[in-house]
Write a protein that holds these residues in place. Structure first.
Motif, PDB file in Angstrom:
ATOM      1  N   PRO A 104       0.798  -1.232   0.000  1.00  0.00           N
ATOM      2  CA  PRO A 104       0.000   0.000   0.000  1.00  0.00           C
ATOM      3  C   PRO A 104       0.825   1.273   0.000  1.00  0.00           C
ATOM      4  N   GLY A 105       2.102   1.182   0.348  1.00  0.00           N
ATOM      5  CA  GLY A 105       2.972   2.355   0.338  1.00  0.00           C
ATOM      6  C   GLY A 105       3.532   2.684  -1.026  1.00  0.00           C
ATOM      7  N   LEU A 106       3.224   1.860  -2.037  1.00  0.00           N
ATOM      8  CA  LEU A 106       3.733   2.066  -3.389  1.00  0.00           C
ATOM      9  C   LEU A 106       2.636   2.583  -4.308  1.00  0.00           C
ATOM     10  N   SER A 107       3.036   3.229  -5.379  1.00  0.00           N
ATOM     11  CA  SER A 107       2.083   3.651  -6.407  1.00  0.00           C
ATOM     12  C   SER A 107       1.582   2.435  -7.180  1.00  0.00           C
ATOM     13  N   TYR A 108       0.554   2.634  -7.984  1.00  0.00           N
ATOM     14  CA  TYR A 108       0.043   1.538  -8.808  1.00  0.00           C
ATOM     15  C   TYR A 108       1.136   0.985  -9.706  1.00  0.00           C
ATOM     16  N   GLU A 109       1.893   1.860 -10.360  1.00  0.00           N
ATOM     17  CA  GLU A 109       2.938   1.398 -11.285  1.00  0.00           C
ATOM     18  C   GLU A 109       4.038   0.659 -10.549  1.00  0.00           C
ATOM     19  N   GLU A 110       4.403   1.116  -9.361  1.00  0.00           N
ATOM     20  CA  GLU A 110       5.425   0.429  -8.578  1.00  0.00           C
ATOM     21  C   GLU A 110       4.930  -0.957  -8.136  1.00  0.00           C
ATOM     22  N   GLN A 111       3.661  -1.046  -7.750  1.00  0.00           N
ATOM     23  CA  GLN A 111       3.103  -2.348  -7.376  1.00  0.00           C
ATOM     24  C   GLN A 111       3.048  -3.284  -8.579  1.00  0.00           C
ATOM     25  N   LYS A 112       2.677  -2.748  -9.726  1.00  0.00           N
ATOM     26  CA  LYS A 112       2.628  -3.551 -10.949  1.00  0.00           C
ATOM     27  C   LYS A 112       4.012  -4.083 -11.291  1.00  0.00           C
ATOM     28  N   HIS A 113       5.044  -3.268 -11.119  1.00  0.00           N
ATOM     29  CA  HIS A 113       6.418  -3.719 -11.383  1.00  0.00           C
ATOM     30  C   HIS A 113       6.791  -4.858 -10.443  1.00  0.00           C
ATOM     31  N   GLU A 114       6.435  -4.746  -9.153  1.00  0.00           N
ATOM     32  CA  GLU A 114       6.757  -5.791  -8.186  1.00  0.00           C
ATOM     33  C   GLU A 114       6.101  -7.119  -8.551  1.00  0.00           C
ATOM     34  N   ILE A 115       4.857  -7.058  -9.004  1.00  0.00           N
ATOM     35  CA  ILE A 115       4.116  -8.288  -9.297  1.00  0.00           C
ATOM     36  C   ILE A 115       4.451  -8.818 -10.693  1.00  0.00           C
ATOM     37  N   CYS A 116       4.351  -7.965 -11.712  1.00  0.00           N
ATOM     38  CA  CYS A 116       4.630  -8.413 -13.087  1.00  0.00           C
ATOM     39  C   CYS A 116       6.089  -8.801 -13.263  1.00  0.00           C
ATOM     40  N   GLY A 117       6.981  -8.069 -12.605  1.00  0.00           N
ATOM     41  CA  GLY A 117       8.396  -8.410 -12.700  1.00  0.00           C
ATOM     42  C   GLY A 117       8.673  -9.792 -12.146  1.00  0.00           C
ATOM     43  N   GLN A 118       8.017 -10.133 -11.031  1.00  0.00           N
ATOM     44  CA  GLN A 118       8.193 -11.465 -10.454  1.00  0.00           C
ATOM     45  C   GLN A 118       7.509 -12.518 -11.325  1.00  0.00           C
ATOM     46  N   GLN A 119       6.384 -12.182 -11.935  1.00  0.00           N
ATOM     47  CA  GLN A 119       5.745 -13.097 -12.877  1.00  0.00           C
ATOM     48  C   GLN A 119       6.728 -13.480 -13.984  1.00  0.00           C
ATOM     49  N   ASP A 120       7.409 -12.477 -14.536  1.00  0.00           N
ATOM     50  CA  ASP A 120       8.345 -12.717 -15.642  1.00  0.00           C
ATOM     51  C   ASP A 120       9.504 -13.608 -15.210  1.00  0.00           C
ATOM     52  N   LEU A 121      10.072 -13.330 -14.017  1.00  0.00           N
ATOM     53  CA  LEU A 121      11.217 -14.107 -13.551  1.00  0.00           C
ATOM     54  C   LEU A 121      10.826 -15.548 -13.213  1.00  0.00           C
ATOM     55  N   LEU A 122       9.683 -15.721 -12.582  1.00  0.00           N
ATOM     56  CA  LEU A 122       9.248 -17.079 -12.234  1.00  0.00           C
ATOM     57  C   LEU A 122       8.933 -17.888 -13.489  1.00  0.00           C
ATOM     58  N   GLU A 123       8.322 -17.255 -14.476  1.00  0.00           N
ATOM     59  CA  GLU A 123       8.059 -17.957 -15.734  1.00  0.00           C
ATOM     60  C   GLU A 123       9.364 -18.322 -16.436  1.00  0.00           C
ATOM     61  N   LYS A 124      10.321 -17.419 -16.431  1.00  0.00           N
ATOM     62  CA  LYS A 124      11.618 -17.675 -17.072  1.00  0.00           C
ATOM     63  C   LYS A 124      12.349 -18.831 -16.392  1.00  0.00           C
ATOM     64  N   ASN A 125      12.321 -18.857 -15.073  1.00  0.00           N
ATOM     65  CA  ASN A 125      13.100 -19.855 -14.333  1.00  0.00           C
ATOM     66  C   ASN A 125      12.386 -21.181 -14.141  1.00  0.00           C
ATOM     67  N   TYR A 126      11.056 -21.163 -14.087  1.00  0.00           N
ATOM     68  CA  TYR A 126      10.318 -22.378 -13.731  1.00  0.00           C
ATOM     69  C   TYR A 126       9.284 -22.795 -14.764  1.00  0.00           C
ATOM     70  N   GLY A 127       9.205 -22.052 -15.889  1.00  0.00           N
ATOM     71  CA  GLY A 127       8.449 -22.516 -17.040  1.00  0.00           C
ATOM     72  C   GLY A 127       6.961 -22.273 -17.016  1.00  0.00           C
ATOM     73  N   LYS A 128       6.451 -21.641 -15.961  1.00  0.00           N
ATOM     74  CA  LYS A 128       5.010 -21.411 -15.876  1.00  0.00           C
ATOM     75  C   LYS A 128       4.740 -20.087 -15.182  1.00  0.00           C
ATOM     76  N   ARG A 129       3.804 -19.349 -15.727  1.00  0.00           N
ATOM     77  CA  ARG A 129       3.444 -18.066 -15.141  1.00  0.00           C
ATOM     78  C   ARG A 129       2.458 -18.300 -13.989  1.00  0.00           C
ATOM     79  N   PRO A 130       2.757 -17.812 -12.804  1.00  0.00           N
ATOM     80  CA  PRO A 130       1.864 -18.057 -11.674  1.00  0.00           C
ATOM     81  C   PRO A 130       0.470 -17.481 -11.879  1.00  0.00           C
ATOM     82  N   THR A 131      -0.489 -18.104 -11.224  1.00  0.00           N
ATOM     83  CA  THR A 131      -1.867 -17.598 -11.225  1.00  0.00           C
ATOM     84  C   THR A 131      -2.280 -17.108  -9.847  1.00  0.00           C
TER      85      THR A 131
END
Length: 328
Positions: free
Chosen positions: A210-237
């Motif tokens: 809640p202390g982050l802006s919408y764009e900062e929160q999106k970076h935290e979540i989407c960025g981790q989505q990208d890394l997890l998909e790259k390393n483990y082959g599946k995008r989390p749900t």
């Protein structure tokens, strides 16, 4: 236990696989052979870092992670939950429970539903305009069945004993991972994935969302989505907000990043005690249990100690541990 402020989820999918083997055992396999497989752990049972390359399939199929859990069909479930298979698996688990010092053998989980239940945000945890956003909840609808769900957060402790223990005991769990504590050893969680564990999102850096802006929160979540998909082959749900804290922007960003649901927790497990969200300080059908990847430097015990304790509580109360992704 960090609680969410007001207003701001099959054991059997892995139960018939020899630890780390990545292949289903037939209905005619003898208990003695399963016990032998348990002891050997097959090639992947050593707990050493895996030598796979960012989710590449052994068959070379792009985007398909080697050893990743596969979707089970009705015929698979019929075989997995056949009484003779359940008896064989419980016999193997009894041997493992004695080996790992559990007070009793974990109970068998009920067959998951053919259709996943509809899940809505827990009352009092809603956000304004959140009707079309991922639901946030502490308990999964399980039609009164005595099944709960074990989840582990962050990823700082990478104990190879945990991998062996959970595989041999055939206890399902879900890992909600943050990149800042897993990026020194992605291979540890590749082994975890190859043993049937679902890898889900817990942000890049574990901030107070809640202390982050919408764009900062999106970076935290989407960025981790990208890394997890790259390393483990599946995008989390699934996504769990750090500390259980969130606002409307958190859930909007999560939806934009492809998240379908945001399970938090009803209780938290430690090596020496439990913390409870509900007033009755008890366990309920469908509850989600939180714990963390931590060791003796942060806890009064190890991760295997934590598993021994939480499984005593779960089993003594007559519950089994199910796989969250079979329901959500």
């Amino acid at each position: 236990m960090q609680l969410v402020r007001q207003k701001e989820e099959t054991i059997m999918q892995a139960a018939y696989r020899a630890p780390g083997c990545g292949r289903w055992r037939g209905r005619t396999v003898l208990v003695t052979l399963l016990v032998a497989a348990l002891g050997s752990g097959c090639a992947a049972g050593s707990g050493e870092p895996a030598k796979s390359s960012h989710g590449a399939s052994a068959a070379g199929k792009p985007g398909q992670a080697a050893g990743a859990p596969r979707e089970l069909k009705a015929a698979d479930l019929d075989a997995l939950y056949a009484p003779e298979n359940v008896r064989r698996t419980q016999a193997v688990r009894a041997v493992a429970a004695k080996k790992w010092g559990l007070a009793s053998t974990p109970l068998p989980a009920p067959r998951p539903p053919a259709v996943k239940p509809e899940i809505s945000t827990r009352e009092g945890f809603e956000v304004e305009g959140g009707e079309d956003l991922p639901p946030l909840f502490t308990t999964v609808p399980v039609d009164g069945k005595k099944v709960v769900f074990l989840t582990m957060d962050d990823g700082s402790e990478k104990d190879p004993e945990l991998l062996r223990m959970m595989s041999e005991l055939k206890i399902p769990y879900t890992a909600f991972l943050s990149d800042y504590v897993i990026n020194d050893n992605y291979g540890y969680f590749t082994q975890m994935r190859d043993r049937g564990v679902a890898i889900q999102n817990h942000t890049l850096n574990h901030p107070y969302m809640p202390g982050l802006s919408y764009e900062e929160q999106k970076h935290e979540i989407c960025g981790q989505q990208d890394l997890l998909e790259k390393n483990y082959g599946k995008r989390p749900t699934l996504f769990r907000p750090p500390y259980g804290d969130y606002n409307a922007d958190t859930l909007r960003a999560a939806k934009e990043c492809g998240i379908k649901a945001a399970p938090i927790w009803a209780s938290e497990a430690y090596p020496d005690h439990m913390e409870w969200r509900e007033w009755d300080r008890d366990m309920h059908p469908g509850d989600i249990i939180l714990t963390h990847f931590r060791g003796r430097d942060e806890w009064k015990g190890s991760m295997p100690d934590m598993i021994r304790h939480v499984m005593k509580v779960v089993t003594d109360k007559g519950y089994a541990v199910g796989k969250l992704e079979d329901y959500v």
